[in-house]
Structures are given as structure tokens and as C-alpha cells.
Design an enzyme around this catalytic site. Structure first.
Site, PDB file in Angstrom:
ATOM      1  N   HIS A 124     -12.328 -15.034   9.272  1.00  0.00           N
ATOM      2  CA  HIS A 124     -11.965 -16.449   9.169  1.00  0.00           C
ATOM      3  C   HIS A 124     -12.980 -17.255   8.373  1.00  0.00           C
ATOM      4  O   HIS A 124     -12.635 -18.049   7.509  1.00  0.00           O
ATOM      5  CB  HIS A 124     -11.920 -17.077  10.565  1.00  0.00           C
ATOM      6  CG  HIS A 124     -10.633 -16.862  11.274  1.00  0.00           C
ATOM      7  ND1 HIS A 124      -9.433 -16.799  10.607  1.00  0.00           N
ATOM      8  CD2 HIS A 124     -10.345 -16.727  12.589  1.00  0.00           C
ATOM      9  CE1 HIS A 124      -8.481 -16.619  11.493  1.00  0.00           C
ATOM     10  NE2 HIS A 124      -9.003 -16.563  12.714  1.00  0.00           N
ATOM     11  N   ARG A 129       5.610 -10.968   1.023  1.00  0.00           N
ATOM     12  CA  ARG A 129       5.651 -10.103   2.214  1.00  0.00           C
ATOM     13  C   ARG A 129       6.432 -10.862   3.285  1.00  0.00           C
ATOM     14  O   ARG A 129       5.957 -11.865   3.802  1.00  0.00           O
ATOM     15  CB  ARG A 129       4.238  -9.837   2.729  1.00  0.00           C
ATOM     16  CG  ARG A 129       3.395  -8.938   1.843  1.00  0.00           C
ATOM     17  CD  ARG A 129       2.039  -8.706   2.508  1.00  0.00           C
ATOM     18  NE  ARG A 129       1.304  -7.608   1.898  1.00  0.00           N
ATOM     19  CZ  ARG A 129       0.310  -7.767   1.009  1.00  0.00           C
ATOM     20  NH1 ARG A 129      -0.054  -8.967   0.622  1.00  0.00           N
ATOM     21  NH2 ARG A 129      -0.306  -6.716   0.511  1.00  0.00           N
ATOM     22  N   ARG A 147       9.992  -8.661  -0.974  1.00  0.00           N
ATOM     23  CA  ARG A 147      10.024  -7.321  -0.408  1.00  0.00           C
ATOM     24  C   ARG A 147      10.738  -7.374   0.929  1.00  0.00           C
ATOM     25  O   ARG A 147      10.421  -8.211   1.779  1.00  0.00           O
ATOM     26  CB  ARG A 147       8.601  -6.813  -0.218  1.00  0.00           C
ATOM     27  CG  ARG A 147       8.543  -5.482   0.513  1.00  0.00           C
ATOM     28  CD  ARG A 147       7.146  -4.951   0.586  1.00  0.00           C
ATOM     29  NE  ARG A 147       6.384  -5.574   1.640  1.00  0.00           N
ATOM     30  CZ  ARG A 147       5.097  -5.333   1.861  1.00  0.00           C
ATOM     31  NH1 ARG A 147       4.447  -4.504   1.061  1.00  0.00           N
ATOM     32  NH2 ARG A 147       4.460  -5.900   2.844  1.00  0.00           N
ATOM     33  N   GLU A 195       4.594   3.408  -3.535  1.00  0.00           N
ATOM     34  CA  GLU A 195       3.385   3.469  -2.707  1.00  0.00           C
ATOM     35  C   GLU A 195       3.277   4.805  -1.991  1.00  0.00           C
ATOM     36  O   GLU A 195       2.380   5.025  -1.204  1.00  0.00           O
ATOM     37  CB  GLU A 195       3.335   2.293  -1.733  1.00  0.00           C
ATOM     38  CG  GLU A 195       4.594   2.046  -0.940  1.00  0.00           C
ATOM     39  CD  GLU A 195       4.549   0.737  -0.132  1.00  0.00           C
ATOM     40  OE1 GLU A 195       3.467   0.195   0.092  1.00  0.00           O
ATOM     41  OE2 GLU A 195       5.638   0.273   0.270  1.00  0.00           O
ATOM     42  N   ASN A 230      -2.385  -0.270  -2.335  1.00  0.00           N
ATOM     43  CA  ASN A 230      -3.047  -0.278  -1.018  1.00  0.00           C
ATOM     44  C   ASN A 230      -2.631   0.958  -0.234  1.00  0.00           C
ATOM     45  O   ASN A 230      -3.449   1.617   0.397  1.00  0.00           O
ATOM     46  CB  ASN A 230      -2.666  -1.528  -0.216  1.00  0.00           C
ATOM     47  CG  ASN A 230      -3.038  -2.801  -0.941  1.00  0.00           C
ATOM     48  OD1 ASN A 230      -3.782  -2.764  -1.909  1.00  0.00           O
ATOM     49  ND2 ASN A 230      -2.517  -3.928  -0.476  1.00  0.00           N
ATOM     50  N   ARG A 277      -6.483   3.537   5.246  1.00  0.00           N
ATOM     51  CA  ARG A 277      -7.050   2.346   4.615  1.00  0.00           C
ATOM     52  C   ARG A 277      -7.809   1.450   5.593  1.00  0.00           C
ATOM     53  O   ARG A 277      -8.523   0.553   5.192  1.00  0.00           O
ATOM     54  CB  ARG A 277      -5.952   1.554   3.875  1.00  0.00           C
ATOM     55  CG  ARG A 277      -4.905   0.921   4.741  1.00  0.00           C
ATOM     56  CD  ARG A 277      -3.692   0.506   3.917  1.00  0.00           C
ATOM     57  NE  ARG A 277      -3.496  -0.931   3.879  1.00  0.00           N
ATOM     58  CZ  ARG A 277      -2.398  -1.541   3.443  1.00  0.00           C
ATOM     59  NH1 ARG A 277      -1.385  -0.824   2.964  1.00  0.00           N
ATOM     60  NH2 ARG A 277      -2.289  -2.826   3.427  1.00  0.00           N
ATOM     61  N   CYS A 280       1.266  -4.639  -7.161  1.00  0.00           N
ATOM     62  CA  CYS A 280       1.003  -5.714  -6.210  1.00  0.00           C
ATOM     63  C   CYS A 280      -0.034  -5.322  -5.170  1.00  0.00           C
ATOM     64  O   CYS A 280      -0.316  -6.064  -4.241  1.00  0.00           O
ATOM     65  CB  CYS A 280       2.289  -6.169  -5.537  1.00  0.00           C
ATOM     66  SG  CYS A 280       3.138  -4.839  -4.668  1.00  0.00           S
TER      67      CYS A 280
HETATM   68  C1  PEP Z   1       0.591  -1.938  -0.933  1.00  0.00           C
HETATM   69  O1  PEP Z   1       0.775  -1.005  -0.161  1.00  0.00           O
HETATM   70  O2  PEP Z   1      -0.106  -1.837  -1.978  1.00  0.00           O
HETATM   71  C2  PEP Z   1       1.149  -3.260  -0.652  1.00  0.00           C
HETATM   72  C3  PEP Z   1       1.077  -4.226  -1.543  1.00  0.00           C
HETATM   73  O3  PEP Z   1       1.738  -3.444   0.551  1.00  0.00           O
HETATM   74  P1  PEP Z   1       0.988  -3.739   1.927  1.00  0.00           P
HETATM   75  O4  PEP Z   1      -0.465  -4.057   1.595  1.00  0.00           O
HETATM   76  O5  PEP Z   1       1.720  -4.886   2.510  1.00  0.00           O
HETATM   77  O6  PEP Z   1       1.157  -2.463   2.639  1.00  0.00           O
HETATM   78 MG    MG Z   2       2.268  -1.074   1.399  1.00  0.00          MG
END
Ligand code: PEP
Ligand code: MG
Length: 570
Positions: free
Chosen positions: A187, A294, A330, A429, A452, A463, A500
Site C-alpha cells: 500500500h 481484468r 478479458r 500464456e 506473467n 510466480r 499485456c
Molecule cells: C498474464 O498472465 O501475463 C496476465 C496479464 O494475466 P494475469 O496477470 O491477470 O494472470
Molecule cells: Mg494470466
């Protein structure tokens, strides 16, 4: 020099102001006068409430409504009947002092929230901790450091900064802050960014090293803190300060400029958003579109599924605000780590590899169809593109698309207008999809690479797991090879491709991705202007000429070193 995490950009030079940690130690005592303890508790709660209301008001003015909402969460904790009754009950049944009852009850709630998988819920533990400290201070008659009374230029040094500390910072005197703990997404780091105060968090040891009144430099660009700098270092950092200020002025001028390389190649810089309120920041920072909306937030923090109408309103609001600029929405990416209590999904051993996103939507097509209808109805209000998450097989895409078309036809039969130009794409992804991107490219309208997840699945490195974060390598040759494969496949079939994941906004990645031919970069709104400035100084032709060399490296380090040498970030 002490290293930490660069959490809010800029450079600050000023005197150390060690934030005194109030001594909240107390003795657990048995009491006879129960009524007196309850009255003491009620008083401490009331004073805390009044204080928080004042802080919230100040925060509204200094950091805006959205961030000030943290204090609404704090106020909610203070009036939560479940929590207050638990403290009172503890005083009554265990016959203990209010301090002990408060601590024991708060710890129970904190442990409960900390154990939750959902990151949003885990953050609530920090709210309870923050509020409990305030109430405890009032019970003990201990005064908190009064940040509002600071009247000379300082840099705050502390173990941690609570959101309420951060909200009281007066920008005129507080030039920066640095803490022992915290991360980029805490935060206080988020608030520091919106206040535009340079900050370095997670230094582990700054409170031990810094002494009140001595000079300190906080370099929020690189994540460095320097204590007692030499005259030479001071003038070097003053120079850097001027350079950063000049850069910001240049970036601000690029708000309405196109994102074009030095040799006239255009790309699109879009933003990732989570709510319709986020569109403000996108437009303020010159975003050319929304590359990822999102939609999970519509479903989270509630006790039931959002209705079609609720969703329609949110989608329409985003589309209208963005005008003719593209908006990629999405569809629901829930399940796994982002759970919804009201769906009552069984717990899984490997939530990231489990029943989530499109997998859940295809089985629970009632939920999916409602979202698709809301999206289709909103489509006439702007430039909508729909994207499916976590697609692993062509069959999944075909099924999702056919449900979309079914709902479209139903709406048309009902006499409801639907746009005829909605593009339908997928997130890439999952490695299987990246590998057979060519087959997908024949059927989808566009790709958006979600690095990601793509990185975690390719490297088999969770992750969220700190211990394997060394394997989470965006520049690993395997990742570059997959990204390249997706871009080549898309272009061979005449499709556009965006990214993204967080990687799209990183200054090392931008030249690589431009060289590989990425068409759209979607990132957090505040990264857009620096990215535009960087792209306008790069030559697409030169970058493309390095493509084979870039793809031939053996390690992520080699890739990074090469980019740093050839394309130093100015
Ligand atoms: C990703 O997986 O790169 C992505 C943008 O989606 P999220 O971070 O919401 O899983
Ligand atoms: Mg993702």
C-alpha cells in the site's frame, strides 16, 4: 550504499527523520472491574475513529478518493461488530485488561486473513494490524509520531510505513522515504507513487544504519540509499535530480504524441485496467487503448455473482470513456489463486494448473454466457475486442467462440443491437499455445501475450514463490523464442499481436519486443509516457537487424547485457 526495492521513482536528498516507533508494550492483567475495561476500550475505539476520519479527509485532498478508500477499510475494521464483540467477550470471559483482549483478538483475525490464498484478503491483515496499533496507543496513552507536524525538509526512515502514516506525509517537507520492509505492491509504495515521492523499500537494515539529522539520499529510480554522502556524491545526485525532472517534463509533453520509432514505425501503447475508475489514469497518461481489462474485480469482494446489468454498466462505462480507442476485455479469469467464496470450488493441490479461467467458464457456461451477453450489449458503445484467458487448446477457443456467437445471435433475435466488428482473440500464456501459435493464428483475430503466466509455466517457477524467483526470467532464451514464434505466426496470418504481461512495460524488454515486431504494448498507466519516450528514440530497423543475434543467446544475462550495451536507457 544500501540496496532496496525502487518503489517510487525520483531522487531525494535531505536529512534523516527516524520515525519513532511507539512503545506499545503492556502487561496482561486480570481485572475485576469489567465495566471499566469495556469503557476504556470504547473510548479508545472512538478516538481512533475520529482520528481516522480526519486522516481520510486529508488523504482525499492529497492523494485522491481512490487511495483514501484504504481508510474506509480501516474505519470498517473499527466498526466491525464481529471483531468488537469478540474483544468485549474476551474481556468478560477471560477477565483480562482491554489491551490483552485487543491484542489476542486482533491476532486471531490477522492470522485468519494471512492464511487466505487471495492476495486482496491477505492485505486485510495489514489493515487490522494498522488499526490495532492506533487503538492500542490510545489505550496506553502513548502518542504516535506526529508526521503532520514536520516543518523542515526530511526523508522518513522507518521499519515500515503504514498507509495512515503515508497519507499524513506533507509533500512540501517530506522529500522521500525508505523502509526496512515492504515490496513494490505494498500500500505505502502505491501511495508513494501517486504522491510522487521517491521511495526505496525493503532495505532490511536502514533503521539500524541511519541516524537522525544526518544527510541521506534516496534513489527511487535504482533502489539505492546512500547515508552521509560525500560532497562529490551529493553533486552527482543533484545532477541526476535535475535530469529526472527534465525527463518528466519531456514525458508530459508526449501525452498526445504518437508512439512512433525514430524510423517512423508506429506501435500502440495501451494500459492494463481493473475497474472503470482506472480509465482516468489511462487517459491522463496518454494511453492509446486498453490492452487488458481484468474483469475479475467485478466478481471479487462480493457475496454473489454480478448480474448482467451490473457488468453491462461497467463495460459500457469503460468503452464510452475510451471513445473510439480499442478496449480489450478479458473474460473471467477466476479460480485457482483468485477464488470466489460463493462459487464453493473445491481446494486444489496446484491452483495455477487447475480449474480456472476458460476451463471454469466452459463448464459453468451459465456464468460465461451472462458475461458474454453483457459484453455484446455494451459493444455498440465503443471499440470492443474480446479475449479469452488461459487457452491451451484450439478446441477451447472454438467452444468459447461458438458460445459467444450463440449469445450474439440470441441478442439479435431479441432485437438488441450488437456491434459487427468485435475482434475475438486469446491470451497466449500457456506454452502449448505459444508453440502452435501458427495454427491458432488461422482462427483468432489477435493474440495478447500474457508473460506473467507464460514465464511461470515455461520455467515451472511459481510466480508467487520467492524461493524460486531466480528462475522467473523474462529474458530467458526460451521465453524470447516463444514470444518470437507467436509474433511470426500472427504476422504470417495477417493478425496483430500485443503483450499485456508486466514485461511489456520494462525498459529492457521494450527494445527486444520492438525488434521482434510486437504491435501493441499494454502496461500500467504510469509506465506509458516513459515507454513512449524510449520508443521514440529507438530505430525499428536497427533493432530488427539484431533479431537473430538476440535469439541466439544462451542465457538471460547475455540478453540483458547486450541490450544494456547497445541501447543504454537514457
Ligand atoms: C498474464 O498472465 O501475463 C496476465 C496479464 O494475466 P494475469 O496477470 O491477470 O494472470
Ligand atoms: Mg494470466
Amino acid at each position: 550504499m544500501i540496496r532496496g526495492i525502487a518503489s517510487s521513482s525520483g531522487i531525494a536528498i535531505a536529512k534523516v527523520y527516524q520515525l519513532a516507533v511507539p512503545d506499545l508494550t503492556f502487561e496482561r492483567k486480570s481485572v475485576n472491574d469489567i465495566e471499566n475495561e469495556i469503557t476504556r476500550l470504547t473510548k479508545a475505539l472512538d478516538i481512533s475513529k475520529r482520528e481516522l476520519e480526519k486522516i481520510k479527509e486529508n488523504a482525499r485532498k492529497s492523494i485522491g478518493n481512490d487511495h483514501a478508500e484504504i481508510f474506509s477499510a480501516h474505519l470498517l475494521v473499527l466498526s466491525d461488530p464481529e471483531m468488537i464483540t469478540s474483544i468485549q467477550d474476551k474481556i468478560k470471559t477471560d477477565r483480562i485488561n482491554a489491551e490483552a483482549a485487543l491484542e489476542e483478538t486482533a491476532n486471531m483475525f490477522i492470522d485468519m486473513f494471512k492464511a487466505m490464498e487471495n492476495e486482496y484478503m491477505r492485505e486485510r491483515a495489514a489493515d487490522i494490524q494498522d488499526v490495532t496499533k492506533r487503538v492500542m496507543a490510545h489505550l496506553l496513552n502513548v502518542t504516535f509520531s506526529d508526521l503532520a507536524s514536520i516543518s523542515e525538509e526530511v526523508i522518513i526512515v522507518s521499519d515500515d510505513l503504514t498507509p495512515s502514516d503515508t497519507a499524513q506525509l506533507n509533500k512540501q517537507f517530506v522529500k522521500g522515504f525508505t523502509t526496512n520492509i515492504g515490496g513494490r505492491t505494498s500500500h505505502s509504495a502505491i501511495m508513494a507513487r501517486s504522491l510522487e515521492i521517491p521511495a526505496v523499500v525493503g532495505t532490511k537494515e536502514i533503521t539500524k544504519e541511519a541516524k537522525n539529522g544526518e544527510l541521506i539520499i534516496v534513489d527511487g529510480i535504482n533502489g539505492d540509499v546512500i547515508l552521509n554522502p560525500t560532497a562529490e556524491l551529493i553533486s552527482l545526485f543533484k545532477q541526476k535530480q535535475v535530469e529526472y525532472k527534465n525527463k518528466k517534463e519531456i514525458w508530459a509533453k508526449l501525452k498526445d504524441e504518437p508512439t512512433v520509432t525514430s524510423d517512423n514505425h508506429y506501435v500502440e501503447l495501451a494500459a492494463n485496467i481493473g475497474t472503470p475508475e482506472d480509465v482516468n489514469a489511462v487517459l491522463k497518461n496518454g494511453g492509446e487503448g486498453v490492452g487488458l481489462y481484468r474483469t475479475e474485480f467485478l466478481y471479487m469482494g462480493k457475496s454473489e455473482l454480478p448480474t448482467e446489468e451490473e457488468q453491462f454498466d461497467a463495460y459500457k462505462s469503460v468503452l464510452k470513456q475510451m471513445g473510439d480507442k480499442p478496449v480489450v476485455v478479458r473474460t473471467l479469469d477466476i479460480g485457482g489463486d483468485k477464488e470466489l467464496s460463493y462459487l464453493k470450488l473445491p481446494e486444489e493441490m496446484n491452483p495455477f494448473l487447475g480449474f480456472r479461467a476458460i476451463r471454469l467458464c466452459l463448464e459453468r457456461d451459465d456464468i460465461f454466457r451472462t458475461q458474454l451477453r453483457a459484453l455484446l450489449r455494451a459493444s455498440v458503445h465503443g471499440n470492443l475486442k474480446i479475449m479469452f484467458p488461459m487457452i491451451a487448446t484450439l478446441d477451447e477457443f472454438r467452444q468459447a467462440k461458438s458460445l459467444l456467437l450463440e449469445e450474439k445471435n440470441k441478442l439479435i433475435t431479441e432485437g438488441i443491437k450488437v456491434s459487427d466488428t468485435i475482434e475475438i482473440g486469446i491470451m497466449v500464456e500457456i506454452p502449448s499455445t505459444a508453440v502452435i501459435a501458427r495454427q491458432f493464428a488461422k482462427e483468432v483475430d489477435f493474440f495478447s501475450i500474457g508473460t506473467n503466466d507464460l514465464i511461470q509455466y515455461t520455467m515451472a517457477a511459481d510466480r508467487m514463490n520467492e524461493r524460486v524467483s531466480y528462475l522467473y526470467q523474462p529474458y530467458h532464451p526460451a521465453i524470447l523464442s516463444l514470444v518470437n514464434n507467436v509474433i511470426e505466426a500472427a504476422h504470417a496470418e495477417g493478425r496483430w499481436v500485443g503483450m499485456c504481461g508486466e514485461m511489456a512495460g520494462e525498459s529492457i524488454a521494450i527494445p527486444i519486443l520492438l525488434g521482434l515486431g510486437l504491435d501493441e504494448f499494454s502496461m500500467s498507466a504510469t509506465s506509458i509516457l516513459p515507454a513512449r519516450a524510449q520508443i521514440r528514440n529507438l530505430s525499428k530497423e536497427k533493432l530488427t537487424s539484431y533479431k537473430d543475434q538476440l535469439l541466439s543467446f544462451n542465457t538471460a544475462d547475455q540478453v540483458e547485457t547486450f541490450i544494456r550495451e547497445k541501447f543504454p536507457i537514457k
